[in-house]
Design a protein around this motif. Structure first.
Motif, PDB file in Angstrom:
ATOM      1  N   PRO A 118     -37.680  58.176  94.205  1.00  9.97           N
ATOM      2  CA  PRO A 118     -36.787  58.944  93.503  1.00  9.97           C
ATOM      3  C   PRO A 118     -38.110  59.583  92.401  1.00  9.97           C
ATOM      4  O   PRO A 118     -39.007  59.004  91.966  1.00  9.97           O
ATOM      5  CB  PRO A 118     -36.093  57.685  92.969  1.00  9.97           C
ATOM      6  CG  PRO A 118     -37.147  56.616  93.490  1.00  9.97           C
ATOM      7  CD  PRO A 118     -37.376  56.661  94.125  1.00  9.97           C
ATOM      8  N   GLY A 119     -37.262  60.034  91.426  1.00 12.70           N
ATOM      9  CA  GLY A 119     -38.010  61.068  90.339  1.00 12.70           C
ATOM     10  C   GLY A 119     -37.650  62.156  90.044  1.00 12.70           C
ATOM     11  O   GLY A 119     -37.315  62.600  91.004  1.00 12.70           O
ATOM     12  N   THR A 120     -38.640  62.887  89.505  1.00  8.25           N
ATOM     13  CA  THR A 120     -38.276  64.411  89.374  1.00  8.25           C
ATOM     14  C   THR A 120     -39.593  65.073  90.668  1.00  8.25           C
ATOM     15  O   THR A 120     -40.811  64.887  90.545  1.00  8.25           O
ATOM     16  CB  THR A 120     -39.077  65.150  87.523  1.00  8.25           C
ATOM     17  OG1 THR A 120     -38.104  64.700  87.424  1.00  8.25           O
ATOM     18  CG2 THR A 120     -38.744  66.574  88.073  1.00  8.25           C
ATOM     19  N   HIS A 121     -39.726  65.320  91.428  1.00  6.63           N
ATOM     20  CA  HIS A 121     -40.330  66.138  92.834  1.00  6.63           C
ATOM     21  C   HIS A 121     -40.441  67.990  92.423  1.00  6.63           C
ATOM     22  O   HIS A 121     -39.471  68.426  91.271  1.00  6.63           O
ATOM     23  CB  HIS A 121     -40.083  66.095  94.164  1.00  6.63           C
ATOM     24  CG  HIS A 121     -39.507  64.406  93.981  1.00  6.63           C
ATOM     25  ND1 HIS A 121     -41.093  63.465  94.333  1.00  6.63           N
ATOM     26  CD2 HIS A 121     -38.478  63.361  94.227  1.00  6.63           C
ATOM     27  CE1 HIS A 121     -40.375  62.579  94.521  1.00  6.63           C
ATOM     28  NE2 HIS A 121     -39.088  62.262  93.798  1.00  6.63           N
ATOM     29  N   GLU A 122     -40.567  68.536  93.013  1.00  5.12           N
ATOM     30  CA  GLU A 122     -40.938  70.136  92.958  1.00  5.12           C
ATOM     31  C   GLU A 122     -40.686  70.838  94.198  1.00  5.12           C
ATOM     32  O   GLU A 122     -41.876  70.129  95.189  1.00  5.12           O
ATOM     33  CB  GLU A 122     -41.802  70.710  92.294  1.00  5.12           C
ATOM     34  CG  GLU A 122     -42.146  72.416  92.167  1.00  5.12           C
ATOM     35  CD  GLU A 122     -43.259  72.287  90.782  1.00  5.12           C
ATOM     36  OE1 GLU A 122     -44.339  73.137  91.842  1.00  5.12           O
ATOM     37  OE2 GLU A 122     -42.728  72.317  89.970  1.00  5.12           O
ATOM     38  N   VAL A 123     -40.429  71.904  95.003  1.00  2.31           N
ATOM     39  CA  VAL A 123     -40.199  72.816  95.741  1.00  2.31           C
ATOM     40  C   VAL A 123     -41.394  73.376  95.553  1.00  2.31           C
ATOM     41  O   VAL A 123     -42.415  73.675  95.115  1.00  2.31           O
ATOM     42  CB  VAL A 123     -39.077  73.342  96.148  1.00  2.31           C
ATOM     43  CG1 VAL A 123     -39.339  74.506  97.180  1.00  2.31           C
ATOM     44  CG2 VAL A 123     -37.860  73.010  96.146  1.00  2.31           C
ATOM     45  N   TYR A 124     -42.388  73.414  97.475  1.00  2.37           N
ATOM     46  CA  TYR A 124     -44.033  73.068  96.865  1.00  2.37           C
ATOM     47  C   TYR A 124     -44.243  74.113  98.727  1.00  2.37           C
ATOM     48  O   TYR A 124     -44.801  74.336  98.300  1.00  2.37           O
ATOM     49  CB  TYR A 124     -45.232  72.143  97.012  1.00  2.37           C
ATOM     50  CG  TYR A 124     -44.834  71.526  98.211  1.00  2.37           C
ATOM     51  CD1 TYR A 124     -45.049  71.337  99.642  1.00  2.37           C
ATOM     52  CD2 TYR A 124     -44.010  69.901  98.180  1.00  2.37           C
ATOM     53  CE1 TYR A 124     -44.924  70.502 100.541  1.00  2.37           C
ATOM     54  CE2 TYR A 124     -43.907  69.157  98.941  1.00  2.37           C
ATOM     55  CZ  TYR A 124     -44.046  69.654 100.069  1.00  2.37           C
ATOM     56  OH  TYR A 124     -43.844  68.398 101.711  1.00  2.37           O
ATOM     57  N   SER A 125     -43.079  74.091  99.682  1.00  3.04           N
ATOM     58  CA  SER A 125     -42.740  75.042 100.153  1.00  3.04           C
ATOM     59  C   SER A 125     -41.735  75.123 101.205  1.00  3.04           C
ATOM     60  O   SER A 125     -41.292  74.109 100.757  1.00  3.04           O
ATOM     61  CB  SER A 125     -44.501  74.690 101.999  1.00  3.04           C
ATOM     62  OG  SER A 125     -43.873  73.657 102.660  1.00  3.04           O
ATOM     63  N   ARG A 126     -41.476  76.409 102.004  1.00  6.46           N
ATOM     64  CA  ARG A 126     -40.365  76.764 102.527  1.00  6.46           C
ATOM     65  C   ARG A 126     -40.674  77.680 103.825  1.00  6.46           C
ATOM     66  O   ARG A 126     -41.561  77.306 104.221  1.00  6.46           O
ATOM     67  CB  ARG A 126     -39.360  77.962 101.608  1.00  6.46           C
ATOM     68  CG  ARG A 126     -39.162  76.744 100.291  1.00  6.46           C
ATOM     69  CD  ARG A 126     -38.428  78.302  99.416  1.00  6.46           C
ATOM     70  NE  ARG A 126     -38.285  79.649 100.055  1.00  6.46           N
ATOM     71  CZ  ARG A 126     -36.551  79.745 100.043  1.00  6.46           C
ATOM     72  NH1 ARG A 126     -35.835  79.255  98.954  1.00  6.46           N
ATOM     73  NH2 ARG A 126     -36.175  81.012 100.520  1.00  6.46           N
ATOM     74  N   LYS A 130     -37.044  72.642  90.658  1.00  8.36           N
ATOM     75  CA  LYS A 130     -37.586  71.131  90.200  1.00  8.36           C
ATOM     76  C   LYS A 130     -35.917  70.802  91.293  1.00  8.36           C
ATOM     77  O   LYS A 130     -35.430  71.383  91.408  1.00  8.36           O
ATOM     78  CB  LYS A 130     -36.780  70.805  88.937  1.00  8.36           C
ATOM     79  CG  LYS A 130     -37.000  69.306  88.108  1.00  8.36           C
ATOM     80  CD  LYS A 130     -36.763  69.316  87.174  1.00  8.36           C
ATOM     81  CE  LYS A 130     -36.657  70.542  86.020  1.00  8.36           C
ATOM     82  NZ  LYS A 130     -36.391  69.914  83.940  1.00  8.36           N
ATOM     83  N   VAL A 131     -36.611  69.592  91.805  1.00  8.46           N
ATOM     84  CA  VAL A 131     -36.214  68.413  92.871  1.00  8.46           C
ATOM     85  C   VAL A 131     -35.715  66.734  91.972  1.00  8.46           C
ATOM     86  O   VAL A 131     -36.865  66.640  92.043  1.00  8.46           O
ATOM     87  CB  VAL A 131     -36.539  68.445  93.963  1.00  8.46           C
ATOM     88  CG1 VAL A 131     -35.186  67.509  94.455  1.00  8.46           C
ATOM     89  CG2 VAL A 131     -36.445  69.719  94.311  1.00  8.46           C
ATOM     90  N   VAL A 132     -34.150  66.506  91.887  1.00 13.96           N
ATOM     91  CA  VAL A 132     -34.543  65.273  90.948  1.00 13.96           C
ATOM     92  C   VAL A 132     -33.700  64.357  91.750  1.00 13.96           C
ATOM     93  O   VAL A 132     -32.657  64.304  92.020  1.00 13.96           O
ATOM     94  CB  VAL A 132     -33.900  65.092  89.327  1.00 13.96           C
ATOM     95  CG1 VAL A 132     -33.751  64.196  88.601  1.00 13.96           C
ATOM     96  CG2 VAL A 132     -34.347  66.195  88.255  1.00 13.96           C
ATOM     97  N   VAL A 133     -34.080  63.364  92.063  1.00 15.25           N
ATOM     98  CA  VAL A 133     -33.798  62.427  93.138  1.00 15.25           C
ATOM     99  C   VAL A 133     -33.646  61.383  92.373  1.00 15.25           C
ATOM    100  O   VAL A 133     -34.258  60.568  91.852  1.00 15.25           O
ATOM    101  CB  VAL A 133     -35.013  61.869  94.300  1.00 15.25           C
ATOM    102  CG1 VAL A 133     -34.358  60.785  95.194  1.00 15.25           C
ATOM    103  CG2 VAL A 133     -35.451  62.860  94.987  1.00 15.25           C
TER     104      VAL A 133
END
Length: 155
Positions: A67-75, A151-154
């Protein structure tokens, strides 16, 4: 034939507009992707706090999404599972782990015969080793929406 607020086709487990479930409490602000572990649901939110669409996913059986705030770092348009047994189409990574990465991707395919690991009807159940499996239409939408830095919030 239903589409979201940006005109992308909806899967059988997606909704848009007034049909979208409310965002979870404490799910951040601004343009982001919100993932509810308890609800096995994702929301795409624009910079004006408008929910573009929401859809069911199949997340981790092991509850290893932090849980928390993450970030897309690769695709990657195509990736493989940590054990090499599955193709992971439209992989969007947002969490590094000891054995690899966690991210959003389309329903995985068995490498030996390209058969799907699950059906779209099974989305909403915890069936993965860590990632969030999505219907193909939802994966295609998120591929365009969630660029590196999103931003990705879990919760």
């Amino acid at each position: 034939g239903a589409v979201d607020l940006l005109g992308y086709p909806l899967s059988s487990v997606a909704s848009a507009g007034g049909d979208t479930p409310p965002l979870p409490d404490n799910s951040g602000t601004g343009r982001r992707v919100v993932y509810s572990r308890a609800g096995q649901r994702v929301w795409a939110v624009d910079e004006n706090e408008v929910v573009i669409r929401s859809w069911l996913v199949s997340g981790s059986k092991y509850n290893n999404e932090l849980p928390g705030t993450h970030e897309v770092y690769s695709r990657s348009e195509m990736s493989t599972a940590w054990n090499g047994k599955a193709w992971l189409p439209q992989m969007i990574r947002w969490l590094r782990t000891d054995i690899g990465h966690i991210g959003f991707h389309a329903i995985p395919l068995h490498r030996e015969d390209d058969s799907a690991y699950q059906t779209e009807d099974e989305l909403g159940q915890r069936l993965s080793g860590g990632c969030q499996r999505q219907a193909n239409a939802d994966a295609a939408f998120l591929w365009d929406f969630a660029q590196v830095g999103t931003k990705v919030v879990v919760v």
